[in-house]
Scaffold this active site. Sequence first.
Site, short mmCIF file in Angstrom:
data_model
loop_
_atom_site.label_atom_id
_atom_site.label_comp_id
_atom_site.label_asym_id
_atom_site.label_seq_id
_atom_site.Cartn_x
_atom_site.Cartn_y
_atom_site.Cartn_z
N HIS A 234 0.81 -1.22 0.00
CA HIS A 234 0.00 0.00 0.00
C HIS A 234 0.84 1.26 0.00
O HIS A 234 0.36 2.32 0.38
CB HIS A 234 -0.93 0.00 1.22
N CYS B 226 2.86 13.02 -7.85
CA CYS B 226 2.02 14.10 -8.39
C CYS B 226 0.60 13.58 -8.54
O CYS B 226 0.37 12.44 -8.93
CB CYS B 226 2.57 14.56 -9.74
N CYS C 200 3.95 19.76 -7.23
CA CYS C 200 4.86 18.89 -8.01
C CYS C 200 6.00 19.73 -8.59
O CYS C 200 5.75 20.70 -9.32
CB CYS C 200 4.07 18.23 -9.13
N CYS D 199 5.91 19.04 -12.96
CA CYS D 199 4.94 19.71 -13.85
C CYS D 199 4.55 21.08 -13.34
O CYS D 199 3.87 21.85 -14.00
CB CYS D 199 3.70 18.83 -14.05
C1 BV8 Z 1 -8.05 -2.31 -5.34
C2 BV8 Z 1 -3.15 2.90 2.52
C3 BV8 Z 1 -8.47 -2.64 -7.63
C4 BV8 Z 1 -3.75 4.22 2.87
C5 BV8 Z 1 -4.93 1.25 2.62
C6 BV8 Z 1 -11.84 -7.47 -3.70
C7 BV8 Z 1 -10.80 -7.38 -4.62
C8 BV8 Z 1 -10.22 -6.13 -4.91
C9 BV8 Z 1 -10.67 -4.99 -4.25
C10 BV8 Z 1 -11.69 -5.08 -3.35
C11 BV8 Z 1 -12.28 -6.32 -3.07
N1 BV8 Z 1 -13.22 -6.09 -2.13
C12 BV8 Z 1 -13.26 -4.79 -1.81
C13 BV8 Z 1 -12.35 -4.15 -2.54
C14 BV8 Z 1 -12.09 -2.72 -2.48
C15 BV8 Z 1 -11.09 -2.34 -1.41
C16 BV8 Z 1 -11.25 -3.09 -0.12
O1 BV8 Z 1 -10.56 -4.09 0.12
N2 BV8 Z 1 -12.12 -2.62 0.72
C17 BV8 Z 1 -12.29 -3.22 2.02
C18 BV8 Z 1 -12.51 -2.13 3.05
C19 BV8 Z 1 -13.43 -4.20 1.93
N3 BV8 Z 1 -9.75 -2.52 -1.91
C20 BV8 Z 1 -9.17 -1.53 -2.61
O2 BV8 Z 1 -9.75 -0.51 -2.91
C21 BV8 Z 1 -7.74 -1.76 -3.03
N4 BV8 Z 1 -7.60 -1.47 -4.43
O3 BV8 Z 1 -8.62 -3.31 -5.06
O4 BV8 Z 1 -7.80 -1.90 -6.64
C22 BV8 Z 1 -9.74 -1.89 -7.88
C23 BV8 Z 1 -9.63 -0.65 -8.48
C24 BV8 Z 1 -10.82 0.04 -8.75
C25 BV8 Z 1 -12.06 -0.49 -8.36
C26 BV8 Z 1 -12.12 -1.73 -7.70
C27 BV8 Z 1 -10.96 -2.44 -7.44
C28 BV8 Z 1 -6.81 -0.80 -2.31
C29 BV8 Z 1 -6.80 -1.11 -0.84
C30 BV8 Z 1 -5.70 -0.28 -0.16
C31 BV8 Z 1 -6.32 0.81 0.68
N5 BV8 Z 1 -5.28 1.51 1.41
N6 BV8 Z 1 -3.90 1.86 3.20
C32 BV8 Z 1 -3.56 4.54 4.32
O5 BV8 Z 1 -2.91 3.79 5.06
O6 BV8 Z 1 -4.09 5.60 4.70
S1 BV8 Z 1 -5.75 0.04 3.47
C33 BV8 Z 1 -5.52 0.19 5.16
O7 BV8 Z 1 -6.18 -0.96 5.72
C34 BV8 Z 1 -4.09 0.07 5.64
O8 BV8 Z 1 -3.12 -0.06 4.63
C35 BV8 Z 1 -4.12 -1.20 6.45
O9 BV8 Z 1 -2.98 -1.92 6.40
C36 BV8 Z 1 -5.17 -1.93 5.73
C37 BV8 Z 1 -5.64 -3.21 6.32
O10 BV8 Z 1 -5.90 -3.03 7.64
P1 BV8 Z 1 -5.01 -3.84 8.71
O11 BV8 Z 1 -3.58 -3.57 8.46
O12 BV8 Z 1 -5.46 -5.25 8.73
O13 BV8 Z 1 -5.39 -3.09 10.00
P2 BV8 Z 1 -6.74 -3.26 10.82
O14 BV8 Z 1 -6.80 -2.12 11.74
O15 BV8 Z 1 -7.89 -3.54 9.90
O16 BV8 Z 1 -6.49 -4.59 11.67
C38 BV8 Z 1 -5.52 -4.60 12.69
C39 BV8 Z 1 -5.49 -6.01 13.19
O17 BV8 Z 1 -4.45 -6.12 14.14
C40 BV8 Z 1 -6.77 -6.44 13.89
O18 BV8 Z 1 -7.07 -7.76 13.51
C41 BV8 Z 1 -6.40 -6.37 15.39
O19 BV8 Z 1 -7.09 -7.35 16.13
C42 BV8 Z 1 -4.95 -6.69 15.34
N7 BV8 Z 1 -4.14 -6.09 16.41
C43 BV8 Z 1 -4.31 -4.90 17.02
N8 BV8 Z 1 -3.30 -4.70 17.89
C44 BV8 Z 1 -2.47 -5.79 17.80
C45 BV8 Z 1 -3.01 -6.68 16.85
N9 BV8 Z 1 -2.43 -7.86 16.53
C46 BV8 Z 1 -1.27 -8.16 17.17
N10 BV8 Z 1 -0.68 -7.35 18.08
C47 BV8 Z 1 -1.26 -6.17 18.42
N11 BV8 Z 1 -0.67 -5.38 19.35
#
Ligand code: BV8
Length: 313
Positions: free
Chosen positions: A131, A139, A212, A215
Site C-alpha cells: 500500500h 504528483c 509537483c 509539472c
Molecule cells: C483495489 C493505505 C483494484 C492508505 C490502505 C476485492 C478485490 C479487490 C478490491 C476489493 C475487493 N473487495 C473490496 C475491494 C475494495 C477495497 C477493499 O478491500 N475494501 C475493504 C474495506 C473491503 N480494496 C481496494 O480498494 C484496493 N484497491 O482493489 O484496486 C480496484 C480498483 C478500482 C475499483 C475496484 C478495485 C486498495 C486497498 C488499499 C487501501 N489503502 N492503506 C492509508 O494507510 O491511509 S488500506 C488500510 O487498511 C491500511 O493499509 C491497512 O494496512 C489496511 C488493512 O488493515 P489492517 O492492516 O489489517 O489493519 P486493521 O486495523 O484492519 O487490523 C488490525 C489487526 O491487528 C486487527 O485484527 C487487530 O485485532 C490486530 N491487532 C491490534 N493490535 C495488535 C493486533 N495484533 C497483534 N498485536 C497487536 N498489538
Amino acid sequence: MASSARSSIIPSVQLESFQQYLKSSNRILALVGAGLSASSGLPTFRGAGGLWRTHDAMELATPEAFKADPALVWQFYSYRRHMALKAKPNKAHYALAELSRRKEGFMTLSQNVDGLSQRAGHPPESLKLLHGSLFNVQCSEFFCDYREQNNFTDPIVPALAIPLDETDSTSNEVRQAVSDAPNKKKEPPRELDISDEKVQLPELAIRDLPRCPRCKHGLLRPGVVWFGEFLPSDVLAEIEDWMRASSKIDLIMVIGTSAKVYPAAGYVDSARAKGARVAVINMDPGDTPGRGMYSGDWFFQGDAGEIVPEILK
Ligand code: BV8
C-alpha cells in the site's frame, strides 16, 4: 509450561510445533498489518483505538477525498507521518528482518505505510509494500508520473507543521480528531468530529500544500494506495514471480491484520492453495483469518511485538 513474553502467553505445545515446522520451512510468507506496529504506538485502522473509527475510511483515503479537500487529507497524512517518525520499530519488526536474513525464501508482504519495517533493517528485496509508504509522494495530476521518496521530511511543507506538544490546542484538536471516537456520518468537513463537537482544523489554503516540482501544476499527494486504486504493478509482479517460483509454499504468517482489505488479504488463500500452513498472530481471536475462514494451523493470541520475536527464535 507456556513461554510468556510480557503479557502474551504462548502455549509451549503450539510454540514447539511451530518452531519445528519453521525450521524445516523454506518458502515462507508473512502478511503483516497495522497490528504489527501497534506496540510501537501507532493506532490500527479498525478495532479499539483505530484510526478509521473517527472517519469513514472512504472519507480520507480515496482520490475523491483528496480532490474534494486536499488540505484535510494532507493534515491527516502529515499527522500520521509525524507519528510514524516519532515511533520506533518494535521487536517484531526486527525479528522479521532477521528471519529474512536467515531464510532466503522468506518474504514479507506489508500493508503498512509507516516505514517501521524499513527502519528495522528489513532487507528491501524481501519486503513488499502493498500500500505504498507515508514517506513517498507523487504528483496527483494524471498526466504527470512524478514520484519521490521524500525521506521522512517532517512536516513536508511548513503549513502542515502540527506542533504536537501537549500544550498546543491545535495539535490536540488534530490528535483527537484522528483518535478513537465514535464513527458518525458527517458532511465532508473542513472540520473533524471529536465525539459530539466539531473541531475546526487550522484553515490551510491550497496554495500552502506541496506542489509537483516537475509539472509545477499538480499538487503532490501521499504515495500510498487509496481505496479504489490499484496496488503498485511492479510490487504485484514481484510477488507473482515469487509465487510462481514456489512450487510449494510452506508457511504463511498472518500478523496483526484483520485481513479485510483486498487484494492484500487474498494472499492468505493463494498461499494455502500452494500448500501453506497458516500461523495467525493477533490480539483478537475473533477478528482474524486464523479463525473461521482460514482455520489457521497455529493461532498465537497477544501483542505481535512480543509474540513474533518469541516464535521466530
Ligand atoms: C483495489 C493505505 C483494484 C492508505 C490502505 C476485492 C478485490 C479487490 C478490491 C476489493 C475487493 N473487495 C473490496 C475491494 C475494495 C477495497 C477493499 O478491500 N475494501 C475493504 C474495506 C473491503 N480494496 C481496494 O480498494 C484496493 N484497491 O482493489 O484496486 C480496484 C480498483 C478500482 C475499483 C475496484 C478495485 C486498495 C486497498 C488499499 C487501501 N489503502 N492503506 C492509508 O494507510 O491511509 S488500506 C488500510 O487498511 C491500511 O493499509 C491497512 O494496512 C489496511 C488493512 O488493515 P489492517 O492492516 O489489517 O489493519 P486493521 O486495523 O484492519 O487490523 C488490525 C489487526 O491487528 C486487527 O485484527 C487487530 O485485532 C490486530 N491487532 C491490534 N493490535 C495488535 C493486533 N495484533 C497483534 N498485536 C497487536 N498489538
